[in-house]
Design a protein around this motif. Structure first.
Motif, short mmCIF file in Angstrom:
data_model
loop_
_atom_site.label_atom_id
_atom_site.label_comp_id
_atom_site.label_asym_id
_atom_site.label_seq_id
_atom_site.Cartn_x
_atom_site.Cartn_y
_atom_site.Cartn_z
N ARG B 71 0.84 -1.21 0.00
CA ARG B 71 0.00 0.00 0.00
C ARG B 71 0.87 1.26 0.00
O ARG B 71 0.55 2.24 -0.68
N THR B 72 1.99 1.21 0.73
CA THR B 72 2.90 2.37 0.76
C THR B 72 3.47 2.62 -0.63
O THR B 72 3.54 3.77 -1.09
N TRP B 73 3.87 1.54 -1.31
CA TRP B 73 4.42 1.65 -2.66
C TRP B 73 3.40 2.28 -3.61
O TRP B 73 3.71 3.18 -4.38
N LEU B 74 2.16 1.80 -3.48
CA LEU B 74 1.08 2.35 -4.32
C LEU B 74 0.87 3.84 -4.03
O LEU B 74 0.66 4.63 -4.95
N CYS B 75 0.93 4.19 -2.74
CA CYS B 75 0.73 5.60 -2.36
C CYS B 75 1.85 6.48 -2.90
O CYS B 75 1.61 7.61 -3.30
N VAL B 76 3.09 5.95 -2.91
CA VAL B 76 4.22 6.72 -3.48
C VAL B 76 3.91 7.03 -4.95
O VAL B 76 4.06 8.18 -5.41
N ILE B 77 3.45 6.01 -5.67
CA ILE B 77 3.14 6.19 -7.10
C ILE B 77 2.01 7.21 -7.27
O ILE B 77 2.10 8.14 -8.08
N ALA B 78 0.95 7.06 -6.47
CA ALA B 78 -0.22 7.92 -6.62
C ALA B 78 0.10 9.38 -6.23
O ALA B 78 -0.29 10.30 -6.95
N VAL B 79 0.83 9.55 -5.13
CA VAL B 79 1.14 10.92 -4.68
C VAL B 79 2.02 11.63 -5.72
O VAL B 79 1.81 12.80 -6.04
#
Lengths: 114, 193
Positions: B71-79
């Motif tokens: 989820r953190t990895w996904l959030c890095v991409i999204a942010v």
């Protein structure tokens, strides 16, 4: 009476979920994403431009060699020697005899006979 | 550190559609909420959230479970994509009035959906008015459900800085909403560390 903000912030998450999931359902969203994931990047534009560049390079080289106008041939050609005229024109000869400088160079002075 | 079943990860790496669908269903709502809070526009948020998933699923082999939770990895991409989108919006050549009207319409769309729920409309407006870094921190914490250490990983700072940004953001929200009777529960915030 005050209302703590933390529960309100946490309560915002399900409320926002209801906002964005009202339009299309999960299957539609996933189908859209999956279609892009499965799409392969086409190779033909890369191959076509590579072939075109190679053809242009080889074609121009072959034509250049056949006509002898390659840069290498031009560089190897011997330099044209400078053409120096050592023959005086009749006017110059006349003016020298008359002792008048027809050109910018001084007229030759005749040496006395001994 | 990973929040993902290794078998599911292996299946997703092998390109199995079912595994991708499972990941999408589990994480899309959080990513969409995050994008919505960072962009304030439903259409833009949908575009960025879906684009983030397309990137993540195409590059899932680059994800390292030892380094961060999925989820953190996904959030890095999204942010990162949300920041780019905001930057592009600043350079947008649309006339200012048209851009403002479009933004107002989409903000109203969210507000109407939240209207029936008491203070939430004001809370939503207050979140959108926060400075970018505080908004990111608050959204990651409360809408993305990340811990302070994970927020630090996404924002490129340490967990103390992340915690302080969340506190500052919540404090600003409290100041805006105080006249309406909202206050912050600091004990709950500290307990969550």
């Amino acid at each position: 009476m005050t209302r703590p903000i933390e529960p309100m912030l946490r309560g915002l998450a399900p409320a926002l979920d209801r906002v964005h999931l009202t339009g299309g359902g999960w299957p539609e969203l996933w189908a859209r994403v999956n279609a892009v994931v499965q799409r392969r990047t086409p190779l033909w534009p890369v191959l076509a431009s590579g072939t075109l560049c190679l053809a242009l390079f080889l074609g121009s080289t072959v034509v250049g060699v056949m006509l002898g106008v390659t840069p290498t041939a031009a560089a190897q050609a011997a330099p044209t020697p400078l053409k120096v005229s050592q023959v005086m024109t009749p006017d110059e000869t006349q003016s020298v005899r008359a002792g008048v400088a027809a050109t910018s160079t001084p007229a030759p002075v005749a040496l006395p006979d001994r | 550190m990973s929040d993902m079943d290794p078998e599911l990860l292996a299946r997703a790496c092998a390109g199995q559609e079912a595994a991708g669908a499972e990941l999408f269903a589990a994480h899309y709502p959080a990513v969409m909420r995050l994008c919505l809070a960072l962009l304030g526009d439903v259409a833009d948020a949908e575009e960025v959230a879906q684009d983030s998933f397309v990137y993540a699923l195409k590059n899932i082999r680059r994800y390292s479970p030892e380094r961060s939770a999925f989820r953190t990895w996904l959030c890095v991409i999204a942010v990162s994509r949300c920041r780019n989108k905001r930057r592009r919006r600043l350079l947008d050549l649309l006339p200012l009035s048209a851009a403002a009207l479009s933004q107002a319409a989409t903000t109203r769309e969210v507000e109407q959906a939240l209207a029936a729920q008491g203070l939430r409309t004001q809370l939503w407006r207050a979140i959108l008015d926060l400075p970018a870094d505080l908004r990111e921190a608050v959204a990651l914490r409360y809408l993305g459900g990340l811990r302070f250490r994970e927020i630090g990983e996404v924002m490129g700072c340490n967990d103390k800085t992340a915690q302080s940004r969340v506190r500052l953001g919540v404090e600003r929200l409290r100041r805006v909403l105080a006249p309406l009777g909202a206050d912050v529960d600091w004990q709950a915030l500290e307990a969550a560390v």
